[in-house]
Scaffold this active site. Structure first.
Site, mmCIF file in Angstrom:
data_model
loop_
_atom_site.group_PDB
_atom_site.id
_atom_site.type_symbol
_atom_site.label_atom_id
_atom_site.label_comp_id
_atom_site.label_asym_id
_atom_site.label_seq_id
_atom_site.Cartn_x
_atom_site.Cartn_y
_atom_site.Cartn_z
ATOM 1 N N ARG A 27 0.830 -1.220 0.000
ATOM 2 C CA ARG A 27 0.000 0.000 0.000
ATOM 3 C C ARG A 27 0.862 1.266 0.000
ATOM 4 N NH1 ARG A 27 -5.198 -0.699 1.681
ATOM 5 N NH2 ARG A 27 -5.286 1.269 2.805
ATOM 6 N N TRP A 73 1.694 6.331 5.433
ATOM 7 C CA TRP A 73 2.006 6.993 4.150
ATOM 8 C C TRP A 73 1.706 8.464 4.411
ATOM 9 C CZ3 TRP A 73 -0.819 9.247 -0.112
ATOM 10 C CH2 TRP A 73 -0.098 9.307 -1.300
ATOM 11 N N GLY A 100 -6.351 7.524 6.948
ATOM 12 C CA GLY A 100 -7.311 8.489 6.402
ATOM 13 C C GLY A 100 -6.799 9.912 6.615
ATOM 14 N N GLU A 483 -2.412 3.591 -21.232
ATOM 15 C CA GLU A 483 -2.059 2.636 -20.174
ATOM 16 C C GLU A 483 -0.595 2.230 -20.286
ATOM 17 O OE1 GLU A 483 -3.202 1.932 -17.533
ATOM 18 O OE2 GLU A 483 -2.258 0.074 -16.919
ATOM 19 N N LYS A 487 2.059 2.739 -17.233
ATOM 20 C CA LYS A 487 2.789 1.568 -16.712
ATOM 21 C C LYS A 487 4.289 1.866 -16.663
ATOM 22 C CE LYS A 487 0.486 -0.760 -14.892
ATOM 23 N NZ LYS A 487 -0.578 0.144 -14.872
ATOM 24 N N GLU A 490 5.138 4.786 -14.003
ATOM 25 C CA GLU A 490 4.915 4.573 -12.565
ATOM 26 C C GLU A 490 5.888 3.567 -11.973
ATOM 27 O OE1 GLU A 490 1.231 2.889 -11.195
ATOM 28 O OE2 GLU A 490 0.875 1.926 -13.105
ATOM 29 N N HIS A 506 0.669 18.363 -34.171
ATOM 30 C CA HIS A 506 0.178 19.633 -33.614
ATOM 31 C C HIS A 506 1.058 20.119 -32.477
ATOM 32 C CE1 HIS A 506 -3.326 19.441 -36.155
ATOM 33 N NE2 HIS A 506 -3.416 18.166 -35.843
ATOM 34 N N LYS A 604 -1.105 1.534 -3.465
ATOM 35 C CA LYS A 604 -1.968 0.651 -4.254
ATOM 36 C C LYS A 604 -3.380 1.214 -4.333
ATOM 37 C CE LYS A 604 -3.191 -2.880 -6.625
ATOM 38 N NZ LYS A 604 -2.799 -2.917 -8.047
#
Ligand code: AGP
Length: 609
Positions: A27, A73, A100, A483, A487, A490, A506, A604
């Site tokens: 996490r 975290w 939280g 995606e 990938k 990250e 452009h 996560k």
């Protein structure tokens, strides 16, 4: 995101807590701590990885059979031992861990300081500890009263576990918007932020709902509502087994989960299709409702948002219902005007992403029907959506999603085909053909893993020091390039951008120079020649091209390294082209010697906004 664990039972708590915290490392965290209750409550905390906490308690005799633990975290206050949880009230009568964010913690600090409370950390969590203590001492009505008053007074999100000094052998918990699961077996009771931390001990779990509290005793759990009344909760069975949350011989969770994709795609298909017939109605949604929707909104974050971008092409093309895809953190604050006859689809692997949960609530506040596509059973979004279609990816431990992404795509294909059928946009024959091809996808995915992995592993080292990478495609190839780019970014920390191939000229094409890595995805027959022209344009400016193409499209002449994927129905290509993109990101990261399962700064599940 923070992780909380707790145990109250017959056995020593310390090892159960540390083991649980290890299972929650994915996490994301920057410090850790535990509180063990024997005669007294002893608290141990350390900055950095769990190993630092283990070193700190290595010579301690910790026999207590009740305790709580936390991986932090940082949101308020820098990563430090002082800010690490557990936190205690000023006189040590309350010890608490929290996952939280407390939004009104400034006003609560002011209130508590007026009542002579002092604060030693920079965290919002400490407010909760002292506020519970304040109510506990003021009203003398026991733990549940103090906790309920604190919940009423607090704004924000929390999953808390609390030890009351004068309530030995009890762990008190409460939650609002942050995840928590409670387990029980003959050895005691358990709590955790997520399933993997307790799966080793029990599959029998309770799901505690928002603004509910509970007391974990050694042999039972008592639940309470916000009025302090005891409430009954049903004991449920988790379907996962612990091996699903282990590496099983793979070097990393990410490569394990990439290789699990054929199996979990098949499981997800089989969950909704039987004998060439789609059944999504066990979710509770009806054919009449599906037929009635005049607009579909897809709202999600990160990779789940990329599933939505893919789904928009498929859903609109097949069902002819207008589809909008929105980033949840934007959707929730732009006062969206939603069609009363619309359907809001929330995609989320964890079912706990704060922005996606808020988007769901925004839709519900406007009276719009909501459908969630979720991987974690009993998660907050799953419990609050009107309808849920589960992906059967099993526990996804690597921070970078792969198998959950793939199973979300599958659920969307199934939804799109079924809506197209009931709206008579496809014939019965088309319906069967689409289903039959969908059932080939697991085998084609397996073919790609068996035949392309080695080549990608070899080429990856050539790019592991590249500074930039560009992913380009058109239509669904553009959607999946988003995606592929995320990938790589990250897990490898290499800057990358996904671009609609037709948009390059452009502006962005000015960035292409000698040896710039460009990954071109070319599967869509109606537009592939145009994508090849775009690849020629970047090639002429010096780009190194990796071409990922369907087997009926030849990109070998334009590519420095060409990858061919099996032919399939145009709608289903994202499920196949994403696999080489995942492997490229994985092997480049491995070559860079990085922690591919736990990338820096990432969690996560982003349960805070
Ligand atoms: C994807 O690899 C990332 N882990 C991240 O973008 C993730 O998809 C996003 O945070 C959404 O998470 P969810 O699916 O659990 O809501």
């Amino acid at each position: 995101m923070c992780g909380i664990v707790g145990y109250n039972g017959k056995n020593k708590a310390v090892n159960i807590l540390l083991d649980g915290l290890e299972k929650l490392e994915y996490r994301g965290y920057d410090s850790a701590g535990i509180a063990i209750r024997d005669k007294e409550i002893e608290i141990f905390k350390a900055k950095g990885k769990l190993v630092n906490l283990k070193d700190k308690i290595a010579d301690k005799e910790l026999n207590g059979t009740c305790g709580i633990g936390h991986t932090r975290w940082a949101t308020h206050g820098e990563p430090s031992e002082n800010n690490a949880h557990p936190h205690s009230s000023n006189d040590g009568s309350i010890t608490l861990v929290h996952n939280g964010i407390i939004e009104n913690y400034h006003e609560l600090i002011d209130k508590l300081k007026k009542h002579k409370y002092k604060f030693y950390s920079d965290t919002d969590t400490e407010v909760l500890t002292n506020l519970i203590d304040y109510y506990y001492k003021k009203y003398k009505m026991g733990p549940i009263d103090a906790i309920n008053r604190t919940m009423v007074r607090t704004r924000g999100s929390y999953a808390i576990a609390v030890l009351f000094k004068d309530h030995p052998d009890e762990i008190w918990v409460a939650r609002k918007d942050s995840p928590m699961i409670i387990g029980t077996n003959k050895d005691g009771t358990y709590l955790s932020s997520d399933v993997p931390a307790i799966l080793k001990y029990t599959k029998k779990v309770y799901y505690i709902d928002n603004l509910e509290a509970a007391c974990l005793k050694k042999d039972k759990v008592i639940f309470y509502n916000l009025n302090g009344d005891e409430i009954e909760k049903e004991l449920k069975e988790i379907k996962w087994d612990i091996s699903a949350a282990e590496k099983e011989g793979y070097e990393h969770f990410m490569i394990k989960e990439i290789n699990e994709q054929p199996e979990v795609i098949k499981k997800t298909i089989n969950n909704y299709i039987y004998k060439n017939k789609i059944d999504i109605y066990k979710s509770g949604i009806t054919e009449e409702e599906l037929k009635s929707f005049k607009q579909i909104y897809i709202v999600a974050c990160g990779s789940a948002y990329h599933v939505g971008v893919c789904a928009q092409y498929v859903l609109e093309d097949l069902t002819r219902i207008p589809v909008r895809v929105e980033i949840a953190s934007e959707f929730r604050y732009r006062r969206p005007i939603l069609d009363k006859k619309g359907l809001v689809i929330i995609i989320s692997q964890s079912g706990e992403t704060a922005d996606s949960l808020a988007a769901l609530r925004e839709a519900k506040s406007q009276g719009i029907k909501t459908l969630a596509i979720i991987n974690v059973v009993g998660s907050s979004i799953a419990r609050e959506a009107d309808y849920v279609l589960y992906t059967l990816a099993g526990p996804e431990i690597a921070v970078a999603t792969t198998k959950a992404f793939s199973t979300q795509l599958i659920v969307f294909y199934i939804l799109a085909i079924e809506i197209a059928r009931i709206k008579k946009k496809i014939t019965e024959r088309n319906y069967i053909e689409l289903i039959e091809e969908l059932e080939n996808i697991p085998y084609k995915a397996k073919y790609i893993l068996d035949n392309l992995t080695r080549g990608i592993q070899k080429i990856a080292s050539k790019f592991s020091h590249t500074k930039d990478a560009f992913y380009i495609g058109r239509n669904l190839d553009y959607a999946i390039s988003l995606e592929g780019s995320l990938k790589l970014k990250e897990v490898s920390y290499i800057h990358s951008e996904a671009y609609a191939a037709g948009e390059l000229k452009h502006g962005t094409i000015s960035l292409i120079e000698d040896n710039t890595l460009v990954i071109g995805i070319v599967t869509q027959e109606e537009v592939y020649e145009k994508t090849i022209s775009n690849l020629v344009e970047v090639k002429s400016r010096g780009a190194y091209i990796i071409g990922i193409a369907a087997e009926n499209i030849d990109v070998s002449k334009i590519s420095d390294f060409a990858l061919t994927i099996p032919k399939t129905n145009k709608y289903f290509y994202p499920s196949l082209s994403v696999i080489p993109l995942q492997l490229i990101a994985y092997y480049i990261t491995i070559d860079r010697g990085l922690d591919v399962d736990k990338p820096r700064n990432l969690a996560k599940s982003v349960t805070v906004e």
